[in-house]
Design a protein around this motif. Structure first.
Motif, PDB file in Angstrom:
ATOM      1  N   ALA A   1       3.739  10.139   9.663  1.00 31.25           N
ATOM      2  CA  ALA A   1       2.347   9.688   9.526  1.00 31.25           C
ATOM      3  C   ALA A   1       1.822   9.119  10.838  1.00 31.25           C
ATOM      4  O   ALA A   1       0.684   9.404  11.243  1.00 31.25           O
TER       5      ALA A   1
ATOM      6  N   ASN B   1      -4.578   2.442   1.697  1.00 31.70           N
ATOM      7  CA  ASN B   1      -3.496   3.387   1.391  1.00 31.70           C
ATOM      8  C   ASN B   1      -2.561   2.850   0.313  1.00 31.70           C
ATOM      9  O   ASN B   1      -2.116   3.590  -0.559  1.00 31.70           O
ATOM     10  N   ILE B   2      -2.255   1.564   0.393  1.00 30.30           N
ATOM     11  CA  ILE B   2      -1.305   0.971  -0.554  1.00 30.30           C
ATOM     12  C   ILE B   2      -1.856   1.032  -1.978  1.00 30.30           C
ATOM     13  O   ILE B   2      -1.162   1.460  -2.903  1.00 30.30           O
TER      14      ILE B   2
ATOM     15  N   ASN C   1       7.371   6.284  -2.383  1.00 29.22           N
ATOM     16  CA  ASN C   1       6.037   6.543  -1.838  1.00 29.22           C
ATOM     17  C   ASN C   1       5.223   5.262  -1.699  1.00 29.22           C
ATOM     18  O   ASN C   1       4.492   5.074  -0.713  1.00 29.22           O
TER      19      ASN C   1
ATOM     20  N   SER D   1       6.661   3.387   1.176  1.00 29.89           N
ATOM     21  CA  SER D   1       6.314   4.080   2.412  1.00 29.89           C
ATOM     22  C   SER D   1       4.911   3.700   2.871  1.00 29.89           C
ATOM     23  O   SER D   1       4.673   3.484   4.071  1.00 29.89           O
ATOM     24  N   SER D   2       3.980   3.587   1.915  1.00 26.25           N
ATOM     25  CA  SER D   2       2.608   3.168   2.251  1.00 26.25           C
ATOM     26  C   SER D   2       2.581   1.726   2.745  1.00 26.25           C
ATOM     27  O   SER D   2       1.859   1.388   3.681  1.00 26.25           O
TER      28      SER D   2
ATOM     29  N   SER E   1       7.091   7.802   7.072  1.00 28.33           N
ATOM     30  CA  SER E   1       6.332   6.823   7.838  1.00 28.33           C
ATOM     31  C   SER E   1       6.185   7.246   9.301  1.00 28.33           C
ATOM     32  O   SER E   1       5.101   7.152   9.888  1.00 28.33           O
TER      33      SER E   1
ATOM     34  N   GLY F   1      -1.038   0.935   7.238  1.00 22.39           N
ATOM     35  CA  GLY F   1      -2.318   1.360   7.802  1.00 22.39           C
ATOM     36  C   GLY F   1      -2.322   1.548   9.305  1.00 22.39           C
ATOM     37  O   GLY F   1      -3.383   1.743   9.916  1.00 22.39           O
TER      38      GLY F   1
ATOM     39  N   THR G   1      -1.941   4.606  -3.289  1.00 22.74           N
ATOM     40  CA  THR G   1      -0.608   5.091  -3.646  1.00 22.74           C
ATOM     41  C   THR G   1      -0.127   4.471  -4.945  1.00 22.74           C
ATOM     42  O   THR G   1       0.459   5.153  -5.794  1.00 22.74           O
TER      43      THR G   1
END
Length: 263
Positions: A123, A215-216, A47, A50-51, A120, A56, A219
């Motif tokens: 998203a 997001n990173i 996860n 993935s971020s 990914s 972004g 997460t």
């Protein structure tokens, strides 16, 4: 019609949350504590990566499309090149770390790389169809990953439970099938020649950083604890922590996640 779309989005969020909760229940009841800890430890890293791989881009796309209504081809190519490069690096990190840390679970690590790619891609596609107001498609996309996990864990246990091999085979097959369907119906429509490398990559990378870091860091904040415990302590301790944390988190985010999506 608008009420139906809102209901579908609401329903998809309910299904996704129930599926995520079912993953915890299945792991806690039919898999060993060690396997459960390894599952959560590897998925926590998946996860996080993935971020990072998404960087972004989904948020930036919504901002850019809302403001300018169109993304020039050259700018889109630069973004796509950055997206591909970062995702290749993230997949390499996951494969390398997994093979060193958990050498008995190669098929499970491989299945997570496929999940990483699918997450990914979903998203990005969600952002694209969101701008086209295709709420029904968004509703379906939101349910895919959680449902894949539940089916993989439940059926995989009866197919070949050792080292998550049954789970991994089912997840890989389902993910590849979904990727093919997404390609035929959506990705193919947005495909264009990306061989040219014209554009300011450094400037685009700097523009994406604020969108990526939000997001990173979030997460890492939510998934990092499980990952650290699994590495620094033991898979068993990671299992206890992850199930307790995710169970509470599921209850906490239940109304919030639904409201955010509907809004």
């Amino acid at each position: 019609m608008k009420s139906l779309k809102v209901f579908l989005l609401f329903f998809s969020q309910i299904i996704a949350l129930i599926s995520n909760l079912s993953v915890q229940i299945i792991l806690a009841n039919i898999y060993s504590t060690k396997d459960t800890g390894i599952y959560f430890s590897i998925f926590a890293l998946t996860n996080i990566l993935s971020s990072i791989g998404l960087f972004g881009i989904n948020k930036y796309y919504i901002y850019f499309k809302s403001k300018y209504n169109i993304i020039p081809n050259e700018h889109a190519k630069v973004i796509l090149h950055i997206y591909i490069i970062i995702n290749v690096i993230c997949i390499g990190v996951l494969l390398m770390w997994g093979s060193i840390q958990f050498p008995d679970y190669p098929l499970f690590i491989l299945s997570n790389t496929v999940i990483l790619m699918l997450t990914s891609i979903i998203a990005v596609l969600t952002s694209i169809v969101q701008m086209k107001n295709k709420i029904t498609v968004i509703s379906i996309l939101q349910m895919l990953i959680p449902i894949i996990k539940v089916i993989g864990l439940f059926l995989g246990f009866y197919v070949y439970s050792e080292f998550f091999r049954g789970y991994s085979i089912i997840v890989i097959l389902l993910s590849l099938l979904i990727l093919y369907i997404l390609y035929k119906n959506y990705i193919k429509k947005y495909r264009f020649n990306i061989r040219s490398f014209n554009g300011d990559y450094f400037k685009t990378f700097k523009i994406l950083i604020p969108y990526a870091f939000l997001n990173i860091f979030f997460t890492i904040y939510t998934q990092g604890n499980t990952f650290y415990i699994g590495i620094l302590e033991s898979p068993e301790k990671a299992a206890y922590f992850a199930i307790a944390y995710l169970f509470v988190n599921t209850i906490f985010i239940f109304p919030t996640s639904i409201y955010q999506k509907v809004l």
